[in-house]
Motif scaffolding. Sequence first.
Motif, PDB file in Angstrom:
ATOM      1  N   ASP A 340      48.433  30.605  36.099  1.00 52.30           N
ATOM      2  CA  ASP A 340      49.044  31.510  36.552  1.00 52.30           C
ATOM      3  C   ASP A 340      47.815  32.178  37.461  1.00 52.30           C
ATOM      4  OD1 ASP A 340      51.409  31.772  35.394  1.00 52.30           O
ATOM      5  OD2 ASP A 340      51.025  33.122  33.934  1.00 52.30           O
ATOM      6  N   ALA A 341      46.391  32.108  36.867  1.00 53.60           N
ATOM      7  CA  ALA A 341      45.346  32.727  37.551  1.00 53.60           C
ATOM      8  C   ALA A 341      45.034  31.805  38.790  1.00 53.60           C
ATOM      9  CB  ALA A 341      43.970  32.692  36.582  1.00 53.60           C
ATOM     10  N   SER A 346      42.967  36.313  44.283  1.00 54.52           N
ATOM     11  CA  SER A 346      41.596  36.310  43.433  1.00 54.52           C
ATOM     12  C   SER A 346      41.383  35.346  42.492  1.00 54.52           C
ATOM     13  CB  SER A 346      41.409  37.699  43.045  1.00 54.52           C
ATOM     14  OG  SER A 346      41.565  38.691  43.861  1.00 54.52           O
ATOM     15  N   ASN A 347      42.089  34.124  42.798  1.00 56.57           N
ATOM     16  CA  ASN A 347      41.885  33.122  41.525  1.00 56.57           C
ATOM     17  C   ASN A 347      40.345  32.530  41.529  1.00 56.57           C
ATOM     18  OD1 ASN A 347      42.322  31.808  44.431  1.00 56.57           O
ATOM     19  ND2 ASN A 347      41.909  30.055  43.112  1.00 56.57           N
ATOM     20  N   PHE A 348      39.448  32.963  42.482  1.00 57.73           N
ATOM     21  CA  PHE A 348      38.005  32.346  42.524  1.00 57.73           C
ATOM     22  C   PHE A 348      37.534  33.251  41.365  1.00 57.73           C
ATOM     23  CE2 PHE A 348      39.241  29.758  45.529  1.00 57.73           C
ATOM     24  CZ  PHE A 348      38.554  29.763  46.904  1.00 57.73           C
ATOM     25  N   TYR A 349      37.998  34.510  41.166  1.00 58.88           N
ATOM     26  CA  TYR A 349      37.318  35.414  40.136  1.00 58.88           C
ATOM     27  C   TYR A 349      37.694  35.068  38.694  1.00 58.88           C
ATOM     28  CZ  TYR A 349      35.345  37.101  44.425  1.00 58.88           C
ATOM     29  OH  TYR A 349      34.593  37.280  45.657  1.00 58.88           O
ATOM     30  N   THR A 350      39.333  35.102  38.944  1.00 63.06           N
ATOM     31  CA  THR A 350      39.808  35.115  37.481  1.00 63.06           C
ATOM     32  C   THR A 350      40.003  33.558  36.868  1.00 63.06           C
ATOM     33  OG1 THR A 350      42.117  34.746  38.762  1.00 63.06           O
ATOM     34  CG2 THR A 350      41.654  36.860  38.156  1.00 63.06           C
ATOM     35  N   GLU A 351      39.873  32.532  37.471  1.00 63.57           N
ATOM     36  CA  GLU A 351      39.756  31.324  36.453  1.00 63.57           C
ATOM     37  C   GLU A 351      38.845  31.031  36.042  1.00 63.57           C
ATOM     38  OE1 GLU A 351      41.698  28.986  40.518  1.00 63.57           O
ATOM     39  OE2 GLU A 351      40.564  27.818  39.054  1.00 63.57           O
TER      40      GLU A 351
END
Length: 484
Positions: A340-341, A346-351
């Motif tokens: 999902d992230a 903003s996947n660079f920050y949530t992953e």
Amino acid sequence: MSMSSGHLEPRPTGGEITAGQHETALQGLRSFETLILDILAKSGLPTDGILVGVEERHALMESTGFALQRLPVEQRGQANYISKMIIAGSVGLFDAALNYLWDETVLELRKRVVNFDLQYFYEVAEKNDNKRKDLKDEDDLPKLDDQKLLGGCREIGLISDIGYQELDLIRYMRNWASAAHPNQAQLDGLQLANWLGTCIKHVITLPYDHITAQVKKLLVKVKEKRLDDGAIREITTFFVNLPPVQADPLASGLFGRYTDLTTGPETLDNIRRLWPELWPKVSDETRYNFGFRLGRFRANGDQPQAVLARQLIDLVAGATYLPSEERAWELDGALDELIDAHNGWSNFYTEPPIARRLQELVGQHGDVPEGLSRKYVLGIVEVFLTNGNGIAINADPIYRDLIARFNPQQASLALRSFTDNVIVSKLQQTLPQSQWTELLGLIENKLTGRDDRELFDAIRVFPAKPNLLTKDPEIKTQLKRFGA
């Protein structure tokens, strides 16, 4: 087509255009461009690089007629976003045109979902039980991102595998090369017209295949009234030749309906009678998933749902598919969160934080429950390949470490991941293609079986793009020979 007073008059689709009409249309487009750019300049606004060139616009306008031939006249009157796409394209705003095309595609996909079976779609498309609680009716469809909408439609048969791959590429371009996101990408008229044709062919006018049509009828019958013996025999006969790719989503849908506390007693009875007949067609991966969902129900304090889930598992003597420890459902949930992230903004920050939690859960030896192994490997491969826009710098070292912990069996799954639809779709893009080469280097020394080594060698020398690997006759033969 001709241009008069700044208004485009579309010619009949498929008709021939004369040289004079061609020149008239180009003159009209140039006149309009001069007019609008003069207005911008006088207002002190930028004019360079704002509009696509006239020739590209004309190519789009000429090609859309052929694309629209597939769209029945009665449906054209409702295709508002296609009109907006063509207008935006005609004035040179191709990024906005792509945005409108995707809006029309999403709108049509949602219509197909509603006309099929909304609850069934939610069960298949949203893997997270907690998030699925918020999905009740048609108004909740926008809560699903485009990736889940596409994936869910593919799983239940509303779009084909090929359609999914082509639409996913358009979705990617919409995200990174349209007005939906700041970009410097260049789009051309023929490309846009071709994508319009793709959306019309694979979404708007695509009929149900035989199995999908039968599943729709089945779902109506199951929730309509208590089924008699004749209806049960008719449905179970349909199960006989049902492959896992169709059986798995159907089983997931029935499982979700059974564990929904609002489901009536007649429907519960129908599912109980059908479940043992469907179970032999369901893959082990999906069977284990039902056990993981039972574990999550218990962990979240949803005891009534846990009781219902256990009833279905016990009905088919499926205790072997229950998780052996609490870590299993935590790992399963973390994988869902990571995907999902990865597919969100903003996947660079949530992953990275989710990746670190996975790192802790699998331990130094990469210990993953057998039933979760395929999902785990495909998930790690998917995020390692990136979303095509860039590498998540803080997460990439973790993914490399997790791949380094793969055992030979997991490395074998990673090697064959190019057969998975999501991975195939990613491998159409340049950055994932580069990451794929990296992946092969990371798993090379882990492949111990002769069949794995032969397949690896064939993949390494494959001359075309990796998304075409499954088309290669030699590789197809190897996959078939070793049961991949």
